[in-house]
Design a protein around this motif. Structure first.
Motif, PDB file in Angstrom:
ATOM      1  N   GLU A 394     -14.416 -76.561  32.299  1.00 44.48           N
ATOM      2  CA  GLU A 394     -15.432 -77.140  31.426  1.00 44.48           C
ATOM      3  C   GLU A 394     -16.859 -76.934  31.937  1.00 44.48           C
ATOM      4  N   ILE A 395     -17.047 -76.049  32.898  1.00 44.07           N
ATOM      5  CA  ILE A 395     -18.382 -75.720  33.383  1.00 44.07           C
ATOM      6  C   ILE A 395     -18.865 -74.465  32.648  1.00 44.07           C
ATOM      7  N   ARG A 396     -20.124 -74.467  32.185  1.00 42.79           N
ATOM      8  CA  ARG A 396     -20.622 -73.355  31.381  1.00 42.79           C
ATOM      9  C   ARG A 396     -21.449 -72.352  32.187  1.00 42.79           C
ATOM     10  N   ASN A 397     -22.201 -72.833  33.166  1.00 37.55           N
ATOM     11  CA  ASN A 397     -23.018 -71.975  34.024  1.00 37.55           C
ATOM     12  C   ASN A 397     -22.853 -72.423  35.463  1.00 37.55           C
ATOM     13  N   ILE A 398     -22.842 -71.465  36.373  1.00 37.40           N
ATOM     14  CA  ILE A 398     -22.578 -71.836  37.756  1.00 37.40           C
ATOM     15  C   ILE A 398     -23.308 -70.876  38.692  1.00 37.40           C
ATOM     16  N   ASN A 399     -23.864 -71.417  39.781  1.00 34.91           N
ATOM     17  CA  ASN A 399     -24.454 -70.625  40.859  1.00 34.91           C
ATOM     18  C   ASN A 399     -23.470 -70.601  42.023  1.00 34.91           C
ATOM     19  N   ILE A 400     -23.405 -69.485  42.731  1.00 36.87           N
ATOM     20  CA  ILE A 400     -22.286 -69.269  43.661  1.00 36.87           C
ATOM     21  C   ILE A 400     -22.781 -68.677  44.970  1.00 36.87           C
ATOM     22  N   ILE A 401     -22.168 -69.122  46.065  1.00 36.07           N
ATOM     23  CA  ILE A 401     -22.249 -68.446  47.362  1.00 36.07           C
ATOM     24  C   ILE A 401     -20.820 -68.301  47.878  1.00 36.07           C
ATOM     25  N   PHE A 402     -20.395 -67.050  48.151  1.00 40.42           N
ATOM     26  CA  PHE A 402     -19.116 -66.801  48.810  1.00 40.42           C
ATOM     27  C   PHE A 402     -19.386 -66.591  50.303  1.00 40.42           C
ATOM     28  N   VAL A 403     -18.512 -67.126  51.146  1.00 43.68           N
ATOM     29  CA  VAL A 403     -18.551 -66.844  52.585  1.00 43.68           C
ATOM     30  C   VAL A 403     -17.183 -66.310  52.979  1.00 43.68           C
ATOM     31  N   SER A 404     -17.138 -65.053  53.384  1.00 49.08           N
ATOM     32  CA  SER A 404     -15.861 -64.427  53.711  1.00 49.08           C
ATOM     33  C   SER A 404     -15.276 -65.016  54.983  1.00 49.08           C
ATOM     34  N   GLY A 405     -14.018 -64.688  55.236  1.00 45.92           N
ATOM     35  CA  GLY A 405     -13.335 -65.236  56.405  1.00 45.92           C
ATOM     36  C   GLY A 405     -13.964 -64.838  57.713  1.00 45.92           C
ATOM     37  N   ASP A 406     -14.698 -63.693  57.726  1.00 45.26           N
ATOM     38  CA  ASP A 406     -15.360 -63.273  58.964  1.00 45.26           C
ATOM     39  C   ASP A 406     -16.834 -63.662  58.983  1.00 45.26           C
ATOM     40  N   GLY A 407     -17.235 -64.544  58.050  1.00 45.37           N
ATOM     41  CA  GLY A 407     -18.575 -65.129  58.110  1.00 45.37           C
ATOM     42  C   GLY A 407     -19.646 -64.450  57.291  1.00 45.37           C
ATOM     43  N   ARG A 408     -19.338 -63.398  56.550  1.00 45.81           N
ATOM     44  CA  ARG A 408     -20.346 -62.714  55.725  1.00 45.81           C
ATOM     45  C   ARG A 408     -20.657 -63.550  54.487  1.00 45.81           C
ATOM     46  N   LYS A 409     -21.946 -63.640  54.141  1.00 47.60           N
ATOM     47  CA  LYS A 409     -22.365 -64.409  52.980  1.00 47.60           C
ATOM     48  C   LYS A 409     -22.677 -63.490  51.809  1.00 47.60           C
ATOM     49  N   PHE A 410     -22.282 -63.922  50.615  1.00 44.22           N
ATOM     50  CA  PHE A 410     -22.615 -63.232  49.371  1.00 44.22           C
ATOM     51  C   PHE A 410     -23.354 -64.253  48.513  1.00 44.22           C
ATOM     52  N   GLU A 411     -24.700 -64.145  48.516  1.00 44.40           N
ATOM     53  CA  GLU A 411     -25.541 -65.178  47.936  1.00 44.40           C
ATOM     54  C   GLU A 411     -26.177 -64.730  46.623  1.00 44.40           C
ATOM     55  N   ASP A 412     -26.925 -65.666  46.020  1.00 47.57           N
ATOM     56  CA  ASP A 412     -27.701 -65.411  44.801  1.00 47.57           C
ATOM     57  C   ASP A 412     -26.819 -64.882  43.671  1.00 47.57           C
ATOM     58  N   LEU A 413     -25.621 -65.423  43.539  1.00 47.57           N
ATOM     59  CA  LEU A 413     -24.699 -65.009  42.488  1.00 47.57           C
ATOM     60  C   LEU A 413     -24.691 -66.041  41.372  1.00 47.57           C
ATOM     61  N   HIS A 414     -24.449 -65.578  40.172  1.00 39.75           N
ATOM     62  CA  HIS A 414     -24.439 -66.473  39.012  1.00 39.75           C
ATOM     63  C   HIS A 414     -23.435 -65.959  37.987  1.00 39.75           C
ATOM     64  N   ARG A 415     -22.669 -66.848  37.386  1.00 41.51           N
ATOM     65  CA  ARG A 415     -21.731 -66.485  36.322  1.00 41.51           C
ATOM     66  C   ARG A 415     -21.763 -67.552  35.237  1.00 41.51           C
ATOM     67  N   ARG A 416     -21.390 -67.110  34.031  1.00 38.99           N
ATOM     68  CA  ARG A 416     -21.228 -68.034  32.916  1.00 38.99           C
ATOM     69  C   ARG A 416     -19.749 -68.181  32.596  1.00 38.99           C
ATOM     70  N   GLU A 417     -19.468 -69.010  31.637  1.00 43.12           N
ATOM     71  CA  GLU A 417     -18.104 -69.355  31.251  1.00 43.12           C
ATOM     72  C   GLU A 417     -17.242 -68.106  31.062  1.00 43.12           C
ATOM     73  N   ASN A 418     -16.191 -67.977  31.838  1.00 42.28           N
ATOM     74  CA  ASN A 418     -15.214 -66.897  31.711  1.00 42.28           C
ATOM     75  C   ASN A 418     -14.406 -66.833  33.008  1.00 42.28           C
TER      76      ASN A 418
END
Length: 711
Positions: A394-418
């Motif tokens: 039920e979330i329509r817009n979301i900002n995201i940060i992934f942190v991999s298992g070895d500590g790498r960051k994937f920042e400034d990500l954004h997705r909409r409903e899907n």
């Protein structure tokens, strides 16, 4: 006296008429001076070499040679002229003269300055001048800011090692000018670039996106008005060849269409070049390069559900020349079937599960955290094949940060409903590890059946682009409705006569692969044949003379001679496609026949001892479909297992070859040795698929392997 008076009158009249004539001529001359013809002198100045006017940039790399000027009356397109003049010696200017121009009219000018190789290095199509007096002057000066753009830059890489899985090329000075390297073709291409001297940086990465090569090349010269093509040798770490290519650009693609599907927006257009660049914009005017394609179709899988996008396509030829943009099309991405945002993240070499931090801003611009905090992130749940998942219903817009298992960051990500998949810095609207290639199934095994037997053809696959089917040289219309599996039922007796054999060939194309399946069927009861010496013969012949040939068949001699096609010259063959002709015989009670193909101006000579079966004959020899050899049967093996793949063209050149193992492309010409560990993880099962085509037909082989290393 009267006579004298009369003479005086006559003389006065003559003088008066003479004055009128003189005055009339004077008026006419004045009128001509105001509205008659005039002249124009156009002086063109260019930077001079080895002087203070010349720059330290690209102007020193070519010599201007010729100036071409065309003029046309703005109000009369038939009033036009053109002049060409060479720039000689050390001169930096040239003058061109145009005569008999219409006074009071405005003329538009096209000015082109060409170098010694005929490329346009300076150009001005916006000049105009109004003709007023007798002699008109116009001076046009070109400087470094007036250089024409380069038509493109093509970088070919040689000695690229197999560990390289991706790469980028950067140019400086520039405003963020970079492009991806096509690893399969070993090429990087810039399609819009200013003429200049650049620093070229090449960065290469392995499958884990680790940098394994970085090199900067100085003094790269991109000349105006042409395509610059360089070959960079990775082993020698230098440019080994530079060429400049002509400037006849391809035409803009036509027939562009956009179709919204559940997995993205599918674009199709008429095929007119070797490469294409797809552009996308969120409105009718803004556009940015999206991706390059070698096909005349493309699927935008990054389109956000419910958003409208505009698309354009440029054609790019082998030299790297760009066409103009196509007309634009638009489509709205299909709304999501998932009520919320579902995120999948690929983390192949992690020692522990990756983490995720998500948030959004509410109507009051307050930050709402969905998965813990930056200091205490949520751990993602494990899926198959190194994928991890997190769901936000039920979330329509979301900002995201992934942190991999070895500590790498994937920042400034954004997705909409899907539902979304994120892998190697790119979003997908489907699982990229499991591409939905087309699949074709027949519910009958090849063999003999009666005429009332029904055959069901089943087709499945994501977003089918094209289908075709032929049975015994007759087209079949396939039922494609967009269901998970589309089925078409045919009656064998509609395509085959009693005791006749024919080949069924079905081809299905989507934007992932082209798959062809063939099978041969016969109408007739094999159990009721007279004996096992009855044979079927089908003979195909490629006639380069483009004339319908005859086929003469025989066996034996004198009174025992059999002539199933009649006496010489036999019977005409049936026309197929691409210059091929065929002839078939069913249930001939001999084990072999002799043949002689003949036409108006010649023949093949005697072709002796042809056994029963289907044969293709071209250029004086028998040819056949490609042969695929995989030296290892399906099964479970150690990761060190080596598998040899071989492709035989069987006398007819291979025109298409696709080889993939577990979704990874394998480069193969005639033979390749592969290692199981390069394509499968331990305890993983994958499918090796090879499809090869020549003019005779297409063959495919699929073998499933499992890797199981010792504990």
């Amino acid at each position: 006296m009267f006579k004298s008076a009369l003479e005086r009158v006559l003389i006065s009249v003559m003088v008066f008429l003479l004055l009128l004539t003189i005055l009339g001529c004077s008026d006419g001359a004045r009128t001509n001076t105001l509205s008659g013809s005039s002249n124009l002198k156009v002086t063109v100045k260019v930077p001079k070499k080895d002087t203070d006017e010349a720059t330290d940039k690209i102007e020193e790399e070519f010599t201007v040679k010729k100036v071409e000027v065309s003029i046309v009356n703005r109000n009369n397109s038939n009033d036009k002229d053109s002049e060409t003049k060479e720039i000689k010696g050390s001169s930096s200017s040239v003058s061109l003269n145009f005569n008999d121009l219409s006074r009071g009219s405005t003329y538009e000018l096209d000015i082109a300055v060409k170098d010694e190789d005929g490329y346009i290095v300076y150009e001005d199509n916006d000049k105009s001048t109004t003709i007023n007096g007798d002699d008109n002057l116009l001076t046009v000066s070109f400087g470094e800011e007036d250089l024409t753009d380069a038509k493109g830059l093509v970088i070919k890489l040689s000695n690229l090692i197999s560990e390289v899985k991706s790469g980028k090329v950067f140019l400086t000075p520039s405003n963020g000018l970079k492009t991806d390297i096509n690893i399969d073709n070993k090429v990087a291409r810039f399609n819009e670039i200013s003429a200049n001297k650049y620093l070229l940086e090449i960065d290469l990465f392995d499958s884990d996106n680790n940098s394994i090569y970085e090199k900067t090349v100085s003094d790269l010269k991109i000349l105006p008005g042409r395509v610059t093509q360089i070959e960079y040798d990775l082993a020698k770490e230098k440019v080994v060849n530079t060429t400049w290519l002509s400037t006849v650009a391809p035409k803009a693609p036509t027939g562009l269409t956009a179709l919204a599907t559940e997995s993205g927006i599918l674009l199709n257009w008429e095929d007119n070049s070797t490469n294409y660049m797809i552009y996308r914009g969120s409105d009718k005017s803004s556009k940015t390069p999206l991706e390059e394609s070698t096909n005349n179709y493309y699927k935008d899988r990054t389109a956000m559900a419910g958003d409208t996008y505009y698309y354009w396509v440029k054609a790019i030829d082998k030299a790297g020349l760009n066409s103009e943009l196509s007309t634009k099309v638009s489509a709205t991405a299909i709304p999501s079937k998932y009520d919320g945002v579902k995120l999948h993240f690929k983390d192949s070499d992690a020692q522990k599960a990756p983490q995720i931090y998500t948030w959004y801003l509410n109507e009051q611009e307050e930050k709402i955290e969905l998965s813990g905090s930056l200091e205490d992130m949520e751990t993602m749940k494990s899926e198959d094949n190194d994928w991890y998942v997190a769901e936000f219903p039920e979330i329509r817009n979301i900002n995201i940060i992934f942190v991999s298992g070895d500590g790498r960051k994937f920042e400034d990500l954004h997705r909409r409903e899907n539902e979304w998949w994120y892998q190697e810095g790119r979003w997908y609207s489907y699982n990229p590890d499991k591409p939905a290639k087309p699949e074709i199934e027949f519910d009958l095994e090849p063999g003999s059946y009666d005429s009332e037997t029904q055959l069901e053809i089943s087709i499945s696959g994501e977003d089918i682009i094209e289908t075709s089917a032929r049975f015994n040289n007759q087209d079949i219309s396939l039922n494609i409705s967009g269901e998970d599996v589309d089925k078409t039922t045919v009656l064998l007796g509609d395509y085959l006569k009693e005791n006749e054999s024919g080949e069924l060939s079905v081809t299905v194309v989507n934007d992932i692969a082209t798959i062809t399946k063939t099978a041969r069927f016969t109408i007739g009861d094999t159990d009721n044949k007279k004996d096992n010496t009855n044979r079927d013969f089908t003979f195909h012949f490629k006639n380069n003379n483009k004339k319908v040939p005859n086929i003469y068949l025989w066996q034996g001699k004198d009174e025992a001679k059999i002539e199933p096609t009649g006496v010489w010259p036999g019977t005409p063959m049936l026309e197929e496609e691409d210059g091929w002709y065929s002839y078939s015989l069913i249930d001939i009670e001999v084990e072999e026949l002799n043949a002689k193909i003949n036409w108006d101006s010649g023949d093949t000579g005697n072709i002796m001892g042809i056994e029963a079966g289907e044969w293709w004959y071209k250029d004086g020899k028998f040819v056949s479909k490609p042969e695929i050899i995989i030296d290892t049967p399906a099964g479970t093996y150690l990761g060190t297992k080596s598998i040899t793949l071989s492709i035989k063209d069987n006398g007819d050149k291979i025109i298409d070859l696709i080889c993939e193992f577990n979704g990874k492309r394998i480069d193969i010409v005639d033979k390749a040795d592969i290692r199981l560990a390069d394509y499968l993880e331990n305890e993983e099962t994958g499918r090796l698929t090879i499809t090869a085509s020549n003019q005779i037909g297409t063959v495919s082989r699929e073998v499933t392997f499992t890797r199981q290393d010792r504990n």
